[in-house]
Structures are given as structure tokens and as C-alpha cells.
Design an enzyme around this catalytic site. Structure first.
Site, PDB file in Angstrom:
ATOM      1  N   THR A 174      -0.501   3.471  -1.083  1.00 38.03           N
ATOM      2  CA  THR A 174      -1.626   4.394  -1.008  1.00 38.03           C
ATOM      3  C   THR A 174      -2.886   3.563  -0.893  1.00 38.03           C
ATOM      4  O   THR A 174      -2.830   2.335  -0.837  1.00 38.03           O
ATOM      5  CB  THR A 174      -1.696   5.298  -2.256  1.00 38.03           C
ATOM      6  OG1 THR A 174      -2.144   4.514  -3.381  1.00 38.03           O
ATOM      7  CG2 THR A 174      -0.341   5.911  -2.579  1.00 38.03           C
ATOM      8  N   CYS A 175      -4.041   4.248  -0.897  1.00 39.29           N
ATOM      9  CA  CYS A 175      -5.285   3.486  -0.753  1.00 39.29           C
ATOM     10  C   CYS A 175      -5.559   2.604  -1.969  1.00 39.29           C
ATOM     11  O   CYS A 175      -6.321   1.644  -1.881  1.00 39.29           O
ATOM     12  CB  CYS A 175      -6.466   4.435  -0.520  1.00 39.29           C
ATOM     13  SG  CYS A 175      -6.697   5.653  -1.832  1.00 39.29           S
ATOM     14  N   ASN A 176      -4.933   2.911  -3.104  1.00 40.61           N
ATOM     15  CA  ASN A 176      -5.198   2.150  -4.325  1.00 40.61           C
ATOM     16  C   ASN A 176      -3.994   1.414  -4.876  1.00 40.61           C
ATOM     17  O   ASN A 176      -4.094   0.796  -5.931  1.00 40.61           O
ATOM     18  CB  ASN A 176      -5.761   3.070  -5.417  1.00 40.61           C
ATOM     19  CG  ASN A 176      -7.246   3.288  -5.279  1.00 40.61           C
ATOM     20  OD1 ASN A 176      -7.975   2.389  -4.882  1.00 40.61           O
ATOM     21  ND2 ASN A 176      -7.695   4.487  -5.570  1.00 40.61           N
ATOM     22  N   ARG A 177      -2.855   1.466  -4.196  1.00 42.30           N
ATOM     23  CA  ARG A 177      -1.680   0.770  -4.724  1.00 42.30           C
ATOM     24  C   ARG A 177      -0.694   0.434  -3.619  1.00 42.30           C
ATOM     25  O   ARG A 177      -0.563   1.171  -2.641  1.00 42.30           O
ATOM     26  CB  ARG A 177      -0.988   1.598  -5.806  1.00 42.30           C
ATOM     27  CG  ARG A 177      -0.229   2.821  -5.334  1.00 42.30           C
ATOM     28  CD  ARG A 177       0.437   3.567  -6.491  1.00 42.30           C
ATOM     29  NE  ARG A 177      -0.542   4.048  -7.427  1.00 42.30           N
ATOM     30  CZ  ARG A 177      -0.736   3.561  -8.649  1.00 42.30           C
ATOM     31  NH1 ARG A 177       0.032   2.579  -9.077  1.00 42.30           N
ATOM     32  NH2 ARG A 177      -1.671   4.034  -9.439  1.00 42.30           N
ATOM     33  N   HIS A 211       6.975   3.568 -15.269  1.00 40.34           N
ATOM     34  CA  HIS A 211       5.758   3.387 -14.477  1.00 40.34           C
ATOM     35  C   HIS A 211       5.730   4.355 -13.300  1.00 40.34           C
ATOM     36  O   HIS A 211       4.707   5.000 -13.043  1.00 40.34           O
ATOM     37  CB  HIS A 211       5.665   1.949 -13.973  1.00 40.34           C
ATOM     38  CG  HIS A 211       4.504   1.705 -13.067  1.00 40.34           C
ATOM     39  ND1 HIS A 211       3.229   1.414 -13.524  1.00 40.34           N
ATOM     40  CD2 HIS A 211       4.404   1.740 -11.704  1.00 40.34           C
ATOM     41  CE1 HIS A 211       2.407   1.283 -12.507  1.00 40.34           C
ATOM     42  NE2 HIS A 211       3.097   1.475 -11.388  1.00 40.34           N
ATOM     43  N   GLU A 255      -5.033  13.038 -10.322  1.00 39.18           N
ATOM     44  CA  GLU A 255      -5.329  13.361  -8.920  1.00 39.18           C
ATOM     45  C   GLU A 255      -4.066  13.880  -8.229  1.00 39.18           C
ATOM     46  O   GLU A 255      -2.959  13.407  -8.482  1.00 39.18           O
ATOM     47  CB  GLU A 255      -5.914  12.140  -8.193  1.00 39.18           C
ATOM     48  CG  GLU A 255      -5.003  10.932  -8.129  1.00 39.18           C
ATOM     49  CD  GLU A 255      -4.348  10.777  -6.776  1.00 39.18           C
ATOM     50  OE1 GLU A 255      -4.505  11.687  -5.953  1.00 39.18           O
ATOM     51  OE2 GLU A 255      -3.681   9.763  -6.567  1.00 39.18           O
ATOM     52  N   GLN A 257       2.630  11.654  -2.182  1.00 38.97           N
ATOM     53  CA  GLN A 257       2.831  10.305  -1.667  1.00 38.97           C
ATOM     54  C   GLN A 257       4.105   9.683  -2.229  1.00 38.97           C
ATOM     55  O   GLN A 257       4.792   8.933  -1.529  1.00 38.97           O
ATOM     56  CB  GLN A 257       1.602   9.455  -1.999  1.00 38.97           C
ATOM     57  CG  GLN A 257       0.371   9.868  -1.205  1.00 38.97           C
ATOM     58  CD  GLN A 257      -0.921   9.286  -1.751  1.00 38.97           C
ATOM     59  OE1 GLN A 257      -1.025   8.951  -2.952  1.00 38.97           O
ATOM     60  NE2 GLN A 257      -1.935   9.157  -0.909  1.00 38.97           N
ATOM     61  N   ALA A 266     -16.983  10.638   8.965  1.00 40.30           N
ATOM     62  CA  ALA A 266     -15.526  10.511   9.079  1.00 40.30           C
ATOM     63  C   ALA A 266     -15.010   9.289   8.347  1.00 40.30           C
ATOM     64  O   ALA A 266     -13.975   8.724   8.708  1.00 40.30           O
ATOM     65  CB  ALA A 266     -15.121  10.453  10.555  1.00 40.30           C
ATOM     66  N   GLY A 267     -15.723   8.890   7.297  1.00 38.75           N
ATOM     67  CA  GLY A 267     -15.224   7.815   6.446  1.00 38.75           C
ATOM     68  C   GLY A 267     -14.146   8.336   5.518  1.00 38.75           C
ATOM     69  O   GLY A 267     -13.636   9.441   5.686  1.00 38.75           O
ATOM     70  N   MET A 320     -14.285   9.394   2.387  1.00 35.98           N
ATOM     71  CA  MET A 320     -14.653  10.620   1.688  1.00 35.98           C
ATOM     72  C   MET A 320     -14.630  11.817   2.636  1.00 35.98           C
ATOM     73  O   MET A 320     -14.112  12.892   2.299  1.00 35.98           O
ATOM     74  CB  MET A 320     -16.030  10.487   1.062  1.00 35.98           C
ATOM     75  CG  MET A 320     -16.434  11.674   0.186  1.00 35.98           C
ATOM     76  SD  MET A 320     -15.500  11.775  -1.335  1.00 35.98           S
ATOM     77  CE  MET A 320     -16.373  10.539  -2.305  1.00 35.98           C
TER      78      MET A 320
END
Length: 376
Positions: free
Chosen positions: A47-50, A96, A111, A117, A187-188, A190
Site C-alpha cells: 500500500t502507500c504506507n507499507r 500483525h 482507516e 487491500q 489529481a494528487g 489527496m
């Protein structure tokens, strides 16, 4: 057959490292296939953070081997990647993943996207021929844990991010968004998240405007929206009920003079504007215009803070659910480990019976079929 985990997340690595590990679908599939060839089973959760790799432990797939595979796929040196890696095994690895699916390990507690995902990661592994019975069971129970956390607790209720808060605010003011016309400016990351959230409510029309047209077309294609050329922004604003603005501009994109022209073209119809950009995309003087209702980041952050306090109160109950599903997996895995022994015992017993029957065959000639079955 313990499960192994190699994990790099927002808690262990800076964004520069995480960006290099943000593998696309093809790269993930190739990595899982390579790892499965030496481990038997593998799943990649990105994902974007993992970025996390799960596999079944064995002598052919050591942790250092897997680290080298991941480093090679991302173009990083293994020694540079090593300090950002967390490695877990057995029940800790299973726990985990269940915590991840429940939203307990997310940057924003509870979230919602992470549950989907986790499910998609297992589906990708299945398509790549990389998942097997152990990881299939683990990911299934992790999804169960995630669903239970969201239905049995309030950990996922209320907007937990600025993007979610913007969409929920729009719904509270405009009512159901189905059939409404909406526009996302920017379109970033966010803007993409807001557009995806808006699309899930089936608006009558959803547009994406961005200074870089290709980026607008890319996001629009992913969420099923209509790209809007930057030079047509004013015309689009004149036709929508909702506009969420999230550009990276350093100066206000929507000035008072510009919006005065938009208001005139709208004929008095209300326009809800939500500014989630920093710096703000709106000239503060816009608030004085009639027929425009404006909310900015300060308004949304207050709502998000309140919701996160409510979610925090549910953390313990969600963690209890995670423990229950982790125990279910570990109990299943223990049973799986003894199945070969049980099967061997049964085969041995059958062989003993057959040997005794064969040895005494001549003595039991007069036995009836029923008696012979009883002896056997």
C-alpha cells in the site's frame, strides 16, 4: 510450518524508502512467484504506507534471502534496506496481519481501505499461483478480523481522514450524492482518494481537473470519472453542486474575481466548496460571496479529531477480536502440523490389521463374513 513476515511501513521507513518499495501489480506478481518457488507460499501486501512479504518458513527461504529478493525488486541495496525492516515469525506474524486488516496498524486508526487491500493481496497471490493453504487460511482469518472490528466496534466509524471528512460533510449538506454533479480539482494523492470516495456514492457526473492533463486523465480512468481540461475549469464549476479542491498550488487557485463569474453563471444555485489544500486554494474573501458555502482544512480537522478520539476508545475491543482470530489460526496450524503424524499412525494400524489377518487366514476358514468383519 510457521509463517514469516518481512515488513517495511510508515513507522519504520521514511517516504523516500517507501516510494522505492511501492511495487506495481506486475512487480508484485513477479516477486511473489519468485518467493513461492523457494518457500512454497508467498503473499505481498503493498500500500502507500507499507510493503510486507508473507511466506511459509523453510530452509530454502531464509529471511536474508527474502530481504535480497525485495531489495533487488526495488533497486535498493540490502544493507540500506535492512535498518527499516521488521521481521516477525509464527503467531506474531499472524497477529500483525490481523491487526493490519483491523486498521490497528494504519497511519489513521481504523482507516477503511486497508481491509480491501488485504483481500486484494491474497487474490493477486492466487492469480500468481503463489498462495497455498497456510497463507490462504491466514489471509481469510485476517479479513474476518477486519470485518469483525468494523462491525462489532466503532473503530471505523466517522471520518478518520481529511478526504473522508470532506465527502461525509458533503453528504450531510447535500444529502445523498447519487445523481449529483461533483468536481475534484487536483489529481494528487489527496484528490485521487477523494475522487474514489465520491465515485463510490454514484454521482450523476464526476469530473477531475488538474493543471497536468495527463494526470487528470489517469485518475479519471481509475475512478470512472470525466477528465476536465484546466482551461474549462470555470465552466465545470458553473454546473456542479459540489467542488473539492486539493491542488499543490502556492497561490489561491480560486480567487474572488474568478468565483464571482462562476456565481453569475450559476444563476443563484448553491455551490458547496470544500478546500482541503495547504496552502489554501481559496481566497479568504470568497466567504463573502452569496450562493457559495465554503469549508476549509480547519473545519475538517476539527471533525476528524473528534472521530479519531471515538475510534481510539474502541482500540482495546478491536485488539481482543484480533487475538481471537490469531488464536484460531494458530490452533488450525497446530492441527495441520499433526495431520501427517495421524495419517502415518492410521496407515501403521491398517498395516498391522492386515498382517494379523493374513497370518491367521488358515485358522479362520469357518468364520462367517459377519464374524470376519467383527474380527477385522
Amino acid at each position: 510450518m510457521p509463517v514469516e513476515l518481512l515488513s517495511v511501513t510508515h513507522r519504520t521507513a521514511p517516504v523516500g524508502v517507501r516510494e522505492r518499495l511501492a511495487l506495481d501489480v506486475d512487480a508484485r506478481s513477479a516477486l511473489m512467484a519468485r518467493l513461492a518457488r523457494i518457500a512454497g507460499e508467498a503473499v505481498a501486501l503493498c500500500t502507500c504506507n507499507r510493503t510486507e512479504l508473507y511466506w511459509v518458513a523453510g530452509p530454502a527461504a531464509t529471511r536474508s534471502d527474502v530481504l535480497v529478493l525485495l531489495a533487488a525488486e526495488s533497486g535498493l541495496d540490502p544493507e540500506r534496506l535492512q535498518p527499516h525492516v521488521v521481521q516477525l515469525r509464527g503467531a506474531e506474524a499472524a497477529r500483525h496481519l490481523c491487526r493490519v486488516a483491523a486498521g490497528l496498524e494504519s497511519q489513521i486508526l481504523g482507516e477503511p481501505q486497508i481491509l480491501g487491500q488485504v483481500r486484494e493481496a491474497a487474490e493477486e497471490a492466487r492469480a500468481a499461483g503463489a498462495i497455498g493453504p497456510v497463507l490462504d487460511r491466514l489471509f481469510t482469518l485476517a479479513v474476518v478480523a477486519g470485518k469483525r472490528a468494523r462491525t462489532e466496534t466503532a473503530i471505523g466509524r466517522g471520518a478518520g481522514s481529511i478526504g473522508q471528512a470532506a465527502v461525509q460533510l458533503a453528504r450531510s449538506i447535500l444529502g445523498e450524492l447519487a445523481g449529483k454533479r461533483a468536481l475534484v480539482v487536483g489529481a494528487g494523492e489527496m484528490g485521487r482518494l477523494v475522487a474514489a470516495s465520491l465515485a463510490s456514492y454514484r454521482p450523476g457526473w464526476l469530473g477531475i481537473a488538474n493543471r497536468t492533463g495527463e494526470r487528470a486523465r489517469e485518475v479519471a480512468r481509475k475512478v470512472g470519472a470525466q477528465p476536465v481540461p484546466w482551461e474549462c475549469l470555470d465552466e465545470a464549476l458553473a454546473t456542479v453542486e459540489l467542488a473539492v479542491v486539493a491542488t499543490a498550488a502556492q497561490e489561491p487557485v480560486l480567487t474572488r474575481r474568478r468565483l464571482e463569474r462562476v456565481v453569475a453563471a450559476r444563476g443563484g444555485r448553491l455551490l458547496l466548496l470544500i478546500d482541503i489544500a495547504v496552502p489554501r486554494d481559496f481566497d479568504p474573501e470568497v466567504r463573502a460571496l452569496r450562493a457559495i458555502t465554503l469549508f476549509d482544512m480547519d473545519d475538517l480537522q476539527r471533525e476528524v479529531a473528534r472521530n479519531l478520539r471515538l475510534r481510539e476508545a474502541e482500540r482495546r475491543q478491536a485488539a481482543t477480536i484480533v487475538e481471537e482470530e490469531t488464536e484460531r489460526f494458530c490452533a488450525w496450524l497446530t492441527e495441520l502440523d499433526v495431520l501427517p503424524t495421524i495419517a502415518a499412525l492410521r496407515r501403521r494400524a491398517d498395516a498391522l490389521v492386515a498382517a494379523v489377518l493374513a497370518e491367521n487366514e488358515g485358522r479362520w476358514e469357518s468364520l462367517s463374513v459377519r464374524d470376519r468383519q467383527r474380527v477385522e
